[in-house]
Design a protein around this motif. Structure first.
Motif, PDB file in Angstrom:
ATOM      1  N   ASN A 196     -28.603 -23.469  -4.884  1.00 53.85           N
ATOM      2  CA  ASN A 196     -28.367 -24.886  -5.149  1.00 53.85           C
ATOM      3  C   ASN A 196     -29.452 -25.477  -6.051  1.00 53.85           C
ATOM      4  OD1 ASN A 196     -26.125 -24.649  -3.557  1.00 53.85           O
ATOM      5  ND2 ASN A 196     -26.833 -25.993  -1.931  1.00 53.85           N
ATOM      6  N   ASP A 198     -24.756 -32.075  -9.250  1.00 57.06           N
ATOM      7  CA  ASP A 198     -23.473 -32.763  -9.455  1.00 57.06           C
ATOM      8  C   ASP A 198     -23.656 -34.065 -10.230  1.00 57.06           C
ATOM      9  OD1 ASP A 198     -22.121 -30.758  -8.105  1.00 57.06           O
ATOM     10  OD2 ASP A 198     -22.000 -31.869  -6.216  1.00 57.06           O
ATOM     11  N   ALA A 199     -24.725 -34.802  -9.915  1.00 59.67           N
ATOM     12  CA  ALA A 199     -24.967 -36.077 -10.596  1.00 59.67           C
ATOM     13  C   ALA A 199     -25.252 -35.861 -12.077  1.00 59.67           C
ATOM     14  CB  ALA A 199     -26.127 -36.820  -9.931  1.00 59.67           C
ATOM     15  N   GLN A 202     -28.676 -29.486   0.333  1.00 59.71           N
ATOM     16  CA  GLN A 202     -27.585 -30.345  -0.103  1.00 59.71           C
ATOM     17  C   GLN A 202     -28.029 -31.304  -1.209  1.00 59.71           C
ATOM     18  OE1 GLN A 202     -24.273 -30.110   0.844  1.00 59.71           O
ATOM     19  NE2 GLN A 202     -24.024 -31.513  -0.903  1.00 59.71           N
ATOM     20  N   ASP A 203     -29.265 -31.802  -1.109  1.00 63.45           N
ATOM     21  CA  ASP A 203     -29.788 -32.690  -2.146  1.00 63.45           C
ATOM     22  C   ASP A 203     -29.823 -31.987  -3.508  1.00 63.45           C
ATOM     23  OD1 ASP A 203     -30.286 -34.864  -0.423  1.00 63.45           O
ATOM     24  OD2 ASP A 203     -32.238 -34.050   0.132  1.00 63.45           O
ATOM     25  N   ASP A 243     -26.376 -31.979  -4.812  1.00 65.40           N
ATOM     26  CA  ASP A 243     -25.978 -33.328  -5.231  1.00 65.40           C
ATOM     27  C   ASP A 243     -26.672 -33.724  -6.535  1.00 65.40           C
ATOM     28  OD1 ASP A 243     -24.398 -33.486  -2.976  1.00 65.40           O
ATOM     29  OD2 ASP A 243     -25.822 -34.687  -1.823  1.00 65.40           O
ATOM     30  N   MET A 287     -30.817 -37.442  -0.319  1.00 61.61           N
ATOM     31  CA  MET A 287     -29.736 -38.246  -0.869  1.00 61.61           C
ATOM     32  C   MET A 287     -30.008 -38.520  -2.345  1.00 61.61           C
ATOM     33  SD  MET A 287     -28.106 -41.797   0.564  1.00 61.61           S
ATOM     34  CE  MET A 287     -29.612 -42.754   0.335  1.00 61.61           C
ATOM     35  N   ILE A 288     -28.970 -38.478  -3.159  1.00 61.89           N
ATOM     36  CA  ILE A 288     -29.075 -38.725  -4.591  1.00 61.89           C
ATOM     37  C   ILE A 288     -28.247 -39.955  -4.944  1.00 61.89           C
ATOM     38  CG2 ILE A 288     -28.702 -37.796  -6.900  1.00 61.89           C
ATOM     39  CD1 ILE A 288     -30.807 -36.256  -5.262  1.00 61.89           C
ATOM     40  N   SER A 289     -28.863 -40.900  -5.655  1.00 63.82           N
ATOM     41  CA  SER A 289     -28.155 -42.092  -6.108  1.00 63.82           C
ATOM     42  C   SER A 289     -27.856 -41.969  -7.597  1.00 63.82           C
ATOM     43  CB  SER A 289     -29.003 -43.348  -5.866  1.00 63.82           C
ATOM     44  OG  SER A 289     -29.303 -43.488  -4.494  1.00 63.82           O
ATOM     45  N   TYR A 290     -26.688 -42.480  -8.008  1.00 65.49           N
ATOM     46  CA  TYR A 290     -26.262 -42.378  -9.400  1.00 65.49           C
ATOM     47  C   TYR A 290     -25.717 -43.727  -9.857  1.00 65.49           C
ATOM     48  CZ  TYR A 290     -23.575 -40.839 -13.500  1.00 65.49           C
ATOM     49  OH  TYR A 290     -23.065 -40.692 -14.773  1.00 65.49           O
TER      50      TYR A 290
END
Length: 263
Positions: free
Chosen positions: A81, A34-35, A27-28, A31, A1-4
């Motif tokens: 990715n 993307d962040a 997926q990480d 992400d 999981m990535i937090s932004y």
């Protein structure tokens, strides 16, 4: 999981898998890309900070459970990715700072190499594990890292799979500064505030110019990605990942003495 999150011109991107030392699955990686790209596209953002959740690890690289049962098709998703994430870091118009709060191993260390600047906690450890787990670090450690620490030391890092303290890494030119663990966030903030006082246009132009060597390395990186894809699922690839997950020493010596063991 990535937090932004963003605040005061600073975008903070946090790898948020502390239960597995912030290792990244396919997926990480996407992400993360993307962040960084979101921050790149935001005109209010002047600096991007990458870090890991918790106090133990910045990023332990790729999630090896994903490659314990690997094949060419699964590898395409993982490597493509992860490639997007590294390219996003290098191509972002803003300076990207790695706030290295703990272990930066494997792909995690390559994130540090890809970042423009790196500030580390005195608890941090950095290094590569590719040949130890049936892989090779083509996203920076086998190529760009030599510009930081010299060819011989970069090959030692990749071949021997040793871990280096933050101070050792700083002395080699691998990272910019080491601070006491509890001062890491404040020190990163100071660097961010200083960068926010610089011309955004000329910071961007400086980064573009400084990326010359990375840009010239793209054929080698692209070829390395293809090599890794087609080596996915080989016996040596699976032995490294499975040994890690089973908490045992991999037996790579048999591949030199037993032709039937295969590649």
């Amino acid at each position: 999981m990535i937090s932004y999150e963003k605040n005061g011109g600073i975008a903070r991107v946090t790898i948020n898998n502390p239960d597995r030392l912030n290792a990244l699955d396919d997926q990480d990686w996407l992400d993360l890309a993307d962040a960084v790209e979101s921050a790149d596209a935001d005109r209010e953002i002047g600096v991007i900070v990458l870090t890991g959740a918790g106090d133990r690890s910045f990023c332990a690289g790729g999630f090896l459970a994903d490659i314990a049962e690997f094949d060419v098709e699964r590898s395409r998703k993982v490597y493509r990715n992860s490639g997007k994430a590294f390219f996003a870091i290098r191509k972002a118009r803003q300076p990207v700072i790695a706030a290295v709060n703990g272990y930066a191993i494997g792909g995690g260390n390559e994130i540090v190499v890809a970042c423009d600047l790196a500030i580390a906690s005195d608890r941090a450890k950095l290094g590569q594990v590719g040949p130890k787990v049936g892989s090779t670090p083509i996203w920076g450690a086998t190529n760009l890292q030599a510009l930081n620490i010299g060819e011989k030391k970069a090959k030692e890092m990749v071949f021997m799979c040793r871990q280096y303290t933050a101070q050792e890494a700083c002395d080699l030119g691998w990272i910019n500064k080491v601070v006491p663990h509890e001062e890491l966030s404040a020190e990163v903030d100071r660097w961010c505030e200083e960068l926010l006082d610089r011309s955004p246009l000329y910071l961007e132009l400086s980064k573009v110019s400084a990326n010359t060597w990375w840009d010239m390395m793209q054929p080698a990186i692209s070829h390395g990605e293809q090599f890794l894809m087609h080596a996915a699922g080989t016996n040596q690839n699976l032995e490294g990942a499975r040994a890690f997950m089973e908490k045992r020493k991999p037996d790579f010596r048999r591949f030199r003495t037993d032709p039937k063991a295969g590649k």
